[in-house]
Each structure stands twice: as C-alpha cells, then as structure tokens.
Design a protein around this motif. Structure first.
Motif, PDB file in Angstrom:
ATOM      1  N   ILE A  90       0.879  -1.164   0.000  1.00 36.30           N
ATOM      2  CA  ILE A  90       0.000   0.000   0.000  1.00 36.30           C
ATOM      3  C   ILE A  90       0.917   1.214   0.000  1.00 36.30           C
ATOM      4  O   ILE A  90       1.871   1.262   0.778  1.00 36.30           O
ATOM      5  N   ALA A  91       0.641   2.176  -0.848  1.00 34.89           N
ATOM      6  CA  ALA A  91       1.566   3.301  -1.060  1.00 34.89           C
ATOM      7  C   ALA A  91       1.505   4.367   0.033  1.00 34.89           C
ATOM      8  O   ALA A  91       2.136   5.407  -0.100  1.00 34.89           O
ATOM      9  N   PHE A  92       0.785   4.098   1.114  1.00 31.17           N
ATOM     10  CA  PHE A  92       0.633   5.088   2.181  1.00 31.17           C
ATOM     11  C   PHE A  92       0.307   4.348   3.465  1.00 31.17           C
ATOM     12  O   PHE A  92      -0.018   3.161   3.457  1.00 31.17           O
ATOM     13  N   ASP A  93       0.379   5.072   4.562  1.00 30.99           N
ATOM     14  CA  ASP A  93       0.028   4.526   5.869  1.00 30.99           C
ATOM     15  C   ASP A  93      -1.471   4.737   6.079  1.00 30.99           C
ATOM     16  O   ASP A  93      -1.985   5.822   5.819  1.00 30.99           O
ATOM     17  N   LEU A  94      -2.180   3.716   6.515  1.00 36.51           N
ATOM     18  CA  LEU A  94      -3.627   3.851   6.721  1.00 36.51           C
ATOM     19  C   LEU A  94      -3.987   4.874   7.791  1.00 36.51           C
ATOM     20  O   LEU A  94      -5.126   5.299   7.879  1.00 36.51           O
ATOM     21  N   ASP A  95      -3.005   5.271   8.599  1.00 35.29           N
ATOM     22  CA  ASP A  95      -3.256   6.312   9.588  1.00 35.29           C
ATOM     23  C   ASP A  95      -3.110   7.710   8.990  1.00 35.29           C
ATOM     24  O   ASP A  95      -3.314   8.702   9.672  1.00 35.29           O
ATOM     25  N   GLU A  96      -2.745   7.781   7.726  1.00 32.41           N
ATOM     26  CA  GLU A  96      -2.542   9.063   7.065  1.00 32.41           C
ATOM     27  C   GLU A  96      -3.789   9.930   7.193  1.00 32.41           C
ATOM     28  O   GLU A  96      -4.917   9.457   7.096  1.00 32.41           O
ATOM     29  N   LYS A  97      -3.571  11.214   7.408  1.00 32.05           N
ATOM     30  CA  LYS A  97      -4.663  12.159   7.669  1.00 32.05           C
ATOM     31  C   LYS A  97      -5.766  12.120   6.606  1.00 32.05           C
ATOM     32  O   LYS A  97      -6.949  12.136   6.931  1.00 32.05           O
ATOM     33  N   SER A  98      -5.397  12.061   5.336  1.00 31.14           N
ATOM     34  CA  SER A  98      -6.416  12.100   4.284  1.00 31.14           C
ATOM     35  C   SER A  98      -7.280  10.843   4.262  1.00 31.14           C
ATOM     36  O   SER A  98      -8.450  10.895   3.896  1.00 31.14           O
ATOM     37  N   VAL A  99      -6.732   9.698   4.665  1.00 27.42           N
ATOM     38  CA  VAL A  99      -7.536   8.473   4.772  1.00 27.42           C
ATOM     39  C   VAL A  99      -8.505   8.630   5.932  1.00 27.42           C
ATOM     40  O   VAL A  99      -9.694   8.350   5.811  1.00 27.42           O
ATOM     41  N   ARG A 100      -7.990   9.079   7.059  1.00 29.18           N
ATOM     42  CA  ARG A 100      -8.834   9.253   8.245  1.00 29.18           C
ATOM     43  C   ARG A 100      -9.956  10.246   7.988  1.00 29.18           C
ATOM     44  O   ARG A 100     -11.100  10.022   8.367  1.00 29.18           O
ATOM     45  N   ARG A 101      -9.638  11.337   7.320  1.00 31.53           N
ATOM     46  CA  ARG A 101     -10.634  12.379   7.076  1.00 31.53           C
ATOM     47  C   ARG A 101     -11.776  11.835   6.205  1.00 31.53           C
ATOM     48  O   ARG A 101     -12.942  12.054   6.489  1.00 31.53           O
ATOM     49  N   ALA A 102     -11.461  11.101   5.156  1.00 32.91           N
ATOM     50  CA  ALA A 102     -12.488  10.593   4.255  1.00 32.91           C
ATOM     51  C   ALA A 102     -13.308   9.480   4.896  1.00 32.91           C
ATOM     52  O   ALA A 102     -14.510   9.382   4.662  1.00 32.91           O
ATOM     53  N   GLY A 103     -12.675   8.644   5.713  1.00 33.41           N
ATOM     54  CA  GLY A 103     -13.389   7.489   6.234  1.00 33.41           C
ATOM     55  C   GLY A 103     -13.570   7.450   7.732  1.00 33.41           C
ATOM     56  O   GLY A 103     -14.048   6.466   8.271  1.00 33.41           O
ATOM     57  N   MET A 104     -13.219   8.548   8.450  1.00 34.89           N
ATOM     58  CA  MET A 104     -13.148   8.470   9.906  1.00 34.89           C
ATOM     59  C   MET A 104     -14.481   8.178  10.574  1.00 34.89           C
ATOM     60  O   MET A 104     -14.516   7.465  11.573  1.00 34.89           O
ATOM     61  N   ASP A 105     -15.573   8.688  10.071  1.00 34.37           N
ATOM     62  CA  ASP A 105     -16.858   8.444  10.707  1.00 34.37           C
ATOM     63  C   ASP A 105     -17.305   7.004  10.526  1.00 34.37           C
ATOM     64  O   ASP A 105     -18.245   6.560  11.169  1.00 34.37           O
ATOM     65  N   TYR A 106     -16.642   6.286   9.631  1.00 33.01           N
ATOM     66  CA  TYR A 106     -17.084   4.948   9.271  1.00 33.01           C
ATOM     67  C   TYR A 106     -16.087   3.863   9.625  1.00 33.01           C
ATOM     68  O   TYR A 106     -16.369   2.683   9.428  1.00 33.01           O
ATOM     69  N   ALA A 107     -14.935   4.250  10.171  1.00 33.73           N
ATOM     70  CA  ALA A 107     -13.875   3.273  10.436  1.00 33.73           C
ATOM     71  C   ALA A 107     -14.367   2.132  11.326  1.00 33.73           C
ATOM     72  O   ALA A 107     -14.028   0.973  11.111  1.00 33.73           O
ATOM     73  N   GLU A 108     -15.190   2.430  12.319  1.00 34.11           N
ATOM     74  CA  GLU A 108     -15.690   1.385  13.212  1.00 34.11           C
ATOM     75  C   GLU A 108     -16.775   0.546  12.554  1.00 34.11           C
ATOM     76  O   GLU A 108     -17.039  -0.571  12.989  1.00 34.11           O
ATOM     77  N   LEU A 109     -17.411   1.063  11.521  1.00 35.77           N
ATOM     78  CA  LEU A 109     -18.484   0.343  10.833  1.00 35.77           C
ATOM     79  C   LEU A 109     -17.973  -0.490   9.667  1.00 35.77           C
ATOM     80  O   LEU A 109     -18.669  -1.382   9.189  1.00 35.77           O
ATOM     81  N   ALA A 110     -16.775  -0.189   9.217  1.00 36.24           N
ATOM     82  CA  ALA A 110     -16.220  -0.873   8.040  1.00 36.24           C
ATOM     83  C   ALA A 110     -15.364  -2.053   8.469  1.00 36.24           C
ATOM     84  O   ALA A 110     -14.708  -2.021   9.505  1.00 36.24           O
ATOM     85  N   HIS A 111     -15.383  -3.082   7.662  1.00 27.69           N
ATOM     86  CA  HIS A 111     -14.507  -4.234   7.864  1.00 27.69           C
ATOM     87  C   HIS A 111     -13.385  -4.113   6.843  1.00 27.69           C
ATOM     88  O   HIS A 111     -13.612  -4.284   5.648  1.00 27.69           O
ATOM     89  N   VAL A 112     -12.173  -3.769   7.312  1.00 28.96           N
ATOM     90  CA  VAL A 112     -11.021  -3.564   6.427  1.00 28.96           C
ATOM     91  C   VAL A 112      -9.913  -4.516   6.857  1.00 28.96           C
ATOM     92  O   VAL A 112      -9.575  -4.582   8.035  1.00 28.96           O
TER      93      VAL A 112
END
Length: 151
Positions: free
Chosen positions: A35-57
C-alpha cells in the motif's frame, strides 16, 4: 455481502472514500500490499473516519492469499481492458471485485488469472481517462447491491 479488493492502492483519499462507501453498502474491504501510504494518514482518516468502526477492512500480503482465505466463489477484475460490461453479470452475495492501482490499473498477469467473462469494464466516452478509483468501486458495488434488491 460482497468483497471489495483494492490491489496495491496508491492514493489515500480514494481508499478513505472506499472505506466510507463499503461501510454504507455492507461490503468487506480488502487491501493488497504494498500500500503506497500509511492507513493512519490524515487524508484516509478524514475521508473514512466516521465509518472506520463500521467498516470491515483487512490487509493482505497477496491477492492469491486474500482470495483463498475469503473463499469467494467468484471474483471479477474491474479494468478498462475488461471485455464484459459491469452490469451484465448476475452477481451473488460473496462475490469479490478486484480493482487495480490508480495510476496503472490491474497488471496483465492478474487479468490473465480471471475468466474473460469476469473481466468487467465500466463504459466511458472514447478518449477519456478512467474514472476515479473510489467512483469506479461505488458504481460496481451499488450495481451488485441493487441486484440483491439492496438487502
């Protein structure tokens, strides 16, 4: 319901958007390394942060291991080089959809592993660049879910 597989994703906001969309559609998201980035990267968190607990990744070292472990009865490769329009197959729960990296798409060796009738394409106007990855994932996911009457 469905498995969404991002093969070597490169752009953090796209993956964040797919996290959010997969949570809303009830799909499981699988990320194939590297993966070309860290999943903790700010832009990933911003786009998916409200759903991180609801998503299975889940992250995987290889596509082969991912497909074997999830036991998907069928998998589809989504590519501009696909031969079947994305809305022609009749999808079933458990199907998996594999999307390539943003800058280069799925490698030919991955396409070669996929039955030709399961290499799907999204129609576009001639001469245009392909859709944004998160948009392509949404188009295919919502078609598959629509076929299940959004259950």
């Amino acid at each position: 319901m469905f498995h969404l597989i991002l093969f070597q994703p490169e752009i953090p906001p796209n993956t964040g958007n797919v996290i959010r969309m997969s949570a809303n559609a009830g799909a499981r998201l699988h990320l194939i390394k590297p993966i070309a980035f860290d999943l903790d990267e700010k832009s990933v968190r911003r786009a998916g942060m409200d759903y991180a607990e609801l998503a299975h990744v889940q992250q995987w070292d290889s596509l082969g291991r991912c497909l074997t472990t999830i036991g998907a009865p069928r998998w589809f490769a989504i590519s501009t080089r696909g031969t079947t329009r994305y809305d022609e197959p009749r999808f079933a729960p458990g199907d998996a959809f594999v999307f390539g990296p943003e800058t280069r798409g799925l490698p030919q060796e991955i396409l070669d592993l996929c039955d030709e009738d399961r290499r799907l394409r999204i129609p576009m106007r001639p001469g245009n660049r392909s859709l944004n990855l998160s948009n392509a994932v949404a188009v295919v996911t919502y078609e598959a879910w629509r076929q299940q009457d959004f259950r």
